[in-house]
Design an enzyme around this catalytic site. Structure first.
Site, PDB file in Angstrom:
ATOM      1  N   LEU A   1       0.829  -1.209   0.000  1.00 48.68           N
ATOM      2  CA  LEU A   1       0.000   0.000   0.000  1.00 48.68           C
ATOM      3  C   LEU A   1       0.858   1.250   0.000  1.00 48.68           C
ATOM      4  CD1 LEU A   1      -2.759  -0.778   2.647  1.00 48.68           C
ATOM      5  CD2 LEU A   1      -3.116  -0.395   0.221  1.00 48.68           C
ATOM      6  N   GLY A   2       2.007   1.151   0.662  1.00 50.42           N
ATOM      7  CA  GLY A   2       2.859   2.319   0.740  1.00 50.42           C
ATOM      8  C   GLY A   2       4.041   2.041   1.635  1.00 50.42           C
ATOM      9  N   LYS A   3       4.899   3.042   1.750  1.00 49.33           N
ATOM     10  CA  LYS A   3       6.056   2.889   2.618  1.00 49.33           C
ATOM     11  C   LYS A   3       5.954   3.886   3.745  1.00 49.33           C
ATOM     12  CE  LYS A   3      10.370   1.901   1.818  1.00 49.33           C
ATOM     13  NZ  LYS A   3      11.527   1.137   1.573  1.00 49.33           N
TER      14      LYS A   3
ATOM     15  N   ASP B   1       3.804  13.624  14.814  1.00 48.37           N
ATOM     16  CA  ASP B   1       4.033  13.637  13.366  1.00 48.37           C
ATOM     17  C   ASP B   1       2.709  13.794  12.630  1.00 48.37           C
ATOM     18  OD1 ASP B   1       5.571  13.713  11.131  1.00 48.37           O
ATOM     19  OD2 ASP B   1       5.965  11.557  11.032  1.00 48.37           O
TER      20      ASP B   1
ATOM     21  N   GLY C   1       7.233   5.277   7.781  1.00 46.04           N
ATOM     22  CA  GLY C   1       8.492   5.697   8.375  1.00 46.04           C
ATOM     23  C   GLY C   1       9.427   4.533   8.674  1.00 46.04           C
ATOM     24  N   PHE C   2       8.869   3.375   8.997  1.00 42.93           N
ATOM     25  CA  PHE C   2       9.719   2.280   9.440  1.00 42.93           C
ATOM     26  C   PHE C   2       9.726   1.094   8.495  1.00 42.93           C
ATOM     27  CE2 PHE C   2       7.969   4.533  13.027  1.00 42.93           C
ATOM     28  CZ  PHE C   2       9.118   5.015  13.570  1.00 42.93           C
TER      29      PHE C   2
ATOM     30  N   LYS D   1       1.792  -3.552   8.628  1.00 41.83           N
ATOM     31  CA  LYS D   1       3.003  -2.750   8.517  1.00 41.83           C
ATOM     32  C   LYS D   1       4.163  -3.621   8.961  1.00 41.83           C
ATOM     33  CE  LYS D   1       4.407   1.737  10.210  1.00 41.83           C
ATOM     34  NZ  LYS D   1       3.967   2.707  11.205  1.00 41.83           N
TER      35      LYS D   1
ATOM     36  N   LYS E   1       7.488  -1.146   4.963  1.00 37.38           N
ATOM     37  CA  LYS E   1       6.408  -1.230   3.982  1.00 37.38           C
ATOM     38  C   LYS E   1       5.073  -1.559   4.649  1.00 37.38           C
ATOM     39  CE  LYS E   1       9.097  -2.805   0.049  1.00 37.38           C
ATOM     40  NZ  LYS E   1       9.584  -4.031  -0.578  1.00 37.38           N
ATOM     41  N   VAL E   2       4.011  -1.124   4.015  1.00 38.43           N
ATOM     42  CA  VAL E   2       2.663  -1.442   4.485  1.00 38.43           C
ATOM     43  C   VAL E   2       1.966  -2.261   3.402  1.00 38.43           C
ATOM     44  CG1 VAL E   2       0.491  -0.518   5.332  1.00 38.43           C
ATOM     45  CG2 VAL E   2       2.599   0.729   5.743  1.00 38.43           C
TER      46      VAL E   2
END
Ligand SMILES: *[C@@H]1O[C@H](CO)[C@@H](O)[C@H](O)[C@H]1NC(C)=O
Ligand SMILES: *[C@@H]1O[C@H](CO)[C@@H](O)[C@H](O)[C@H]1NC(C)=O
Ligand SMILES: *[C@@H]1O[C@H](CO)[C@@H](O)[C@H](O)[C@H]1NC(C)=O
Ligand SMILES: *[C@@H]1O[C@H](CO)[C@@H](O)[C@H](O)[C@H]1NC(C)=O
Ligand SMILES: *[C@@H]1O[C@H](CO)[C@@H](O)[C@H](O)[C@H]1NC(C)=O
Ligand SMILES: *[C@@H]1O[C@H](CO)[C@@H](O)[C@H](O)[C@H]1NC(C)=O
EC number: 2.7.11.1
Length: 666
Positions: A350-352, A469, A354-355, A373, A357-358
């Site tokens: 789905l995306g990357k 954040d 902060g820590f 995640k 990949k999701v």
């Protein structure tokens, strides 16, 4: 063959509870005062056990006080809603026990002599008697021809008799209308909702597995005016019985609200069910006898087994970390996550974050959509953030916070399982053409949603939680465009009123308040700053800093302020909004955005004021322009420690969970 080792946790917020008076009706949960009778027993963790392995018993628990169900003037029954989590576990591999009934009745002392086939509610002669004044919802695990039962796994609404007014096979409807059946006595915790609407005169009953969100379609819906059946004052509670064959019937959590929607139950705060231990010698008729030698051998075997288990446990314990013990019930099987994400295929990313990949996925069996995640856990940094994240969000519940369902550890990787957010993150909507445009009402709702999530973190949770954040990439949208705050990777727990300590600066450029970049001290005020920037960003559809724009437009806050000074604040609005917007709301958002992102921390409003302003309950200060213009005065000058001295600034509270010993017997 059990090892009795106990777990003492540092966080036991449930144990100290004060009931708030509620003007519109009583509201309570399992922390309230309960009245038990028969075999019912409530342990220290609030677990209600209605029956155990004793044959032919009845166990009942009622809320201690009578509740006013009827209006004394016109006799209408008030609306009410209740939800509880139960678990039924049969014993010795044979289906036993009669099930559980939620009951509304005039007395908490139903006759203990009632035969157990009647669930402790009736006897042969008073079944169907209108003088009973009993309304119940049965979770029936036994076929009984005399009550016209068709199967041993159904849910029914019973009025004055066990012959249900309406009945359905246990299960739930998915949103597309597909029915999934559930086994009531599987031992798995399940949640049930009973809701009565006094206007529609309708009772709905909805059942679902714990961790599956409440289905929209109820399992049972009965149109019935309850006023002929209920008296003015009634007790509410549960009853359960066993026959010759037994089952453990448990209530893990219960909330009730008169005249309103009952709060949902937080699965992470439910007590654990002790494992059922089969009695060594079972002799219902006293026939079975075992010679001394045999028992001697058994005892020896048990002793050596216990020793072996004890040593094995001890070894296992060293692998389980303290936070993991606390987070126990949420541990997912790696196999399930692997299946859900199709083996962590790249197409499922789905995306990357902060820590790491999701991935998106669908859990096997329950078909629940999740986002996983993956956090690499070789660095110490990653681990620390991870602990902060799960310990914090695991216990938070709010409609505007992304819910963490659980986690999994596998071969040096950590996996966090979240509710799936169908529409993805807000930044895509603001900056990616193809995702679609947001109209004004959607944008305004997103702002309000984020505000209420943040208000919860800052002021409504037992500890102050600083998000650290806040930015559009961390605001996620569900299928109905409700906004939820996500990614608490940087969140640190802070107890209300602890002394500020310095921690490292975290956040994203453009959203970091001046005092945070200067002192490194995050506070609720620095969150408010970032939220102010995000409000402006949502309204203007542009990033907080555009390095290549003209001097005038480069910094979003300066540009908005300048346009306001020139009495043309509306020109900053995102052109994609079009002409369809509410001018007062837009002006409020822009001005409040400037107010929140004021360089002087002490001037910024707190989140409860922000909510009041957004709800138009409060008004912006009439001299707000003067107030926000003071940013000019302070620009470049050192604002001595105002932010640091702000009472709400705080930092990491040590994440210590004290444990003495631990136990599961297996
Ligand atoms: C029970 O209700 C009280 C106040 O109504 C609340 O503070 C407490 O957190 C609730 N406990 C649980 C376990 O939900
Ligand atoms: C139920 O709630 C409504 C609105 O909140 C209120 O007007 C009404 O008086 C309440 N009824 C009872 C019986 O508390
Ligand atoms: C009965 O009274 C309650 C509260 O006074 C009110 O909310 C309700 O609408 C009334 N119902 C009828 C049928 O008049
Ligand atoms: C059934 O219960 C009712 C109400 O408690 C009682 O009056 C009656 O005597 C009972 N009948 C029998 C047969 O036990
Ligand atoms: C409903 O959705 C489930 C999975 O989400 C699927 O298995 C089922 O076939 C669907 N049913 C219909 C009628 O579309
Ligand atoms: C019961 O469910 C129906 C169908 O989903 C819904 O329209 C109705 O409002 C519900 N009633 C109550 C009392 O929740």
């Amino acid at each position: 063959m059990v090892l009795l080792l106990f777990l003492v946790l540092f966080f036991v917020p449930e144990s100290v509870v004060c009931q708030r008076p509620n003007p519109n009706g009583v509201e309570f949960n399992t922390s309230g005062n309960m009245y038990t009778s028969g075999s019912a027993y409530i342990n220290n963790n609030g677990l209600i056990r209605l029956t155990n392995s004793t044959p032919q018993t009845t166990g009942q628990v009622f809320y201690n006080d009578q509740l006013r169900f009827k209006n004394s003037v016109n006799g209408t029954v008030s609306s009410f809603s209740t939800t509880f989590v139960f678990s039924i576990e049969f014993h010795n591999g044979i289906y036993g026990g009669y099930g559980i009934a939620f009951v509304i009745c005039p007395t908490r002392d139903l006759s203990p002599t009632f035969p157990t086939t009647y669930l402790g509610l009736f006897n042969r002669s008073n079944m169907g008697d209108p003088k009973n004044h009993i309304v119940a919802v049965e979770l029936d695990t036994k076929v009984d021809q005399q009550f016209e039962d068709k199967d041993a796994n159904h849910v029914g609404i019973d009025i004055n008799t066990l012959v249900s007014d309406t009945v359905a096979l246990a299960g739930y409807y998915m949103d597309n209308g597909t029915f999934r059946s559930l086994l009531l006595n599987s031992g798995q915790p399940m949640q049930i909702w009973i809701e009565y609407d006094s206007k529609q005169k309708q009772i709905n009953v909805t059942l679902h597995p714990l961790y599956v969100p409440k289905p929209k379609i109820p399992l049972l819906s009965l149109e019935k005016d309850l006023s002929p059946y209920l008296l003015e004052l009634m007790y509410v509670g549960f009853t359960s019985t066993t026959g010759d064959l037994t089952a453990s019937h448990y209530i893990l959590g219960w909330t009730f609200k008169m005249n309103g929607t009952t709060p949902d139950i937080d699965p992470s705060r439910l007590p654990k069910i002790p494992r059922y231990h089969q009695p060594w010698i079972q002799s219902p008729n006293g026939i079975l006898t075992i010679s001394l030698t045999v028992s001697g051998v058994i005892i020896l075997i048990i002793l050596s087994l216990s020793l072996w288990l004890f040593l094995k446990r001890k070894k296992l314990l060293e692998v389980l970390e303290d936070w993991e013990v606390q987070f126990g019930p949420h541990r997912f099987a790696f196999k399930d996550l692997h299946i859900a994400t199709k083996g962590f295929k790249d197409t499922e990313v789905l995306g990357k974050g902060g820590f790491g990949k999701v991935y998106k996925g669908t859990l096997p069996v329950s078909n629940v959509e999740i986002a996983v995640k993956m956090v690499s856990h070789d660095s110490r940094q990653g681990m620390r953030e991870f602990i902060a994240e799960i310990a914090t969000i695991g216990r938070l519940r709010h409609p505007n916070l992304v819910r963490l369902q659980g986690y999994c550890r596998h071969k040096g990787e950590l996996y966090l399982v979240y509710d799936c957010m169908a529409k993805g993150s807000l930044d895509k909507f603001l900056y990616h053409q193809q995702t679609g445009n947001l109209d004004w009402s959607q944008r305004f709702k997103i702002i309000k949603d984020v505000a209420s999530g943040l208000y919860y973190l800052h002021q409504q949770w037992v500890q102050v939680i600083i998000h650290r954040d806040i930015k559009p990439a961390n605001i996620l949208l569900d299928a109905n465009m409700n906004a939820k705050l996500g990614d608490f990777g940087l969140a640190k727990l802070c107890d209300h009123g602890t002394d500020p300590q310095t921690s490292h600066v975290a956040g994203t450029l453009g959203y970091i308040s001046p005092e945070l970049s200067r002192t490194g001290k995050a506070s609720t005020r620095s969150d408010v700053f970032a939220f102010g920037i995000v409000m402006l960003e949502i309204a203007c559809g542009r990033k907080p800093i555009l390095p290549r724009a003209s001097q005038r437009e480069m910094v979003l806050t300066d540009w908005v302020l300048e346009c306001w000074e020139n009495e043309d604040i509306m020109q900053v609005l995102d052109h994609k909004i079009g002409q369809e917007y509410v001018e007062e709301q837009a002006a409020l958002v822009l001005k409040l955005g400037l107010f929140c992102s004021h360089p002087v921390a002490a001037i910024r409003p707190n989140m409860s004021s922000v909510i009041q302003l957004l709800d138009s309950v409060a008004q912006l200060p009439h001299n707000l322009l003067d107030i926000v213009q003071t940013r000019e005065v302070h620009r470049g000058t050192e604002i001595s420690g105002e932010a640091a001295d702000s009472p709400e600034s705080c930092s990491i509270a040590p994440l210590t969970f004290t444990e003495s010993f631990v136990s599961h017997g297996r």
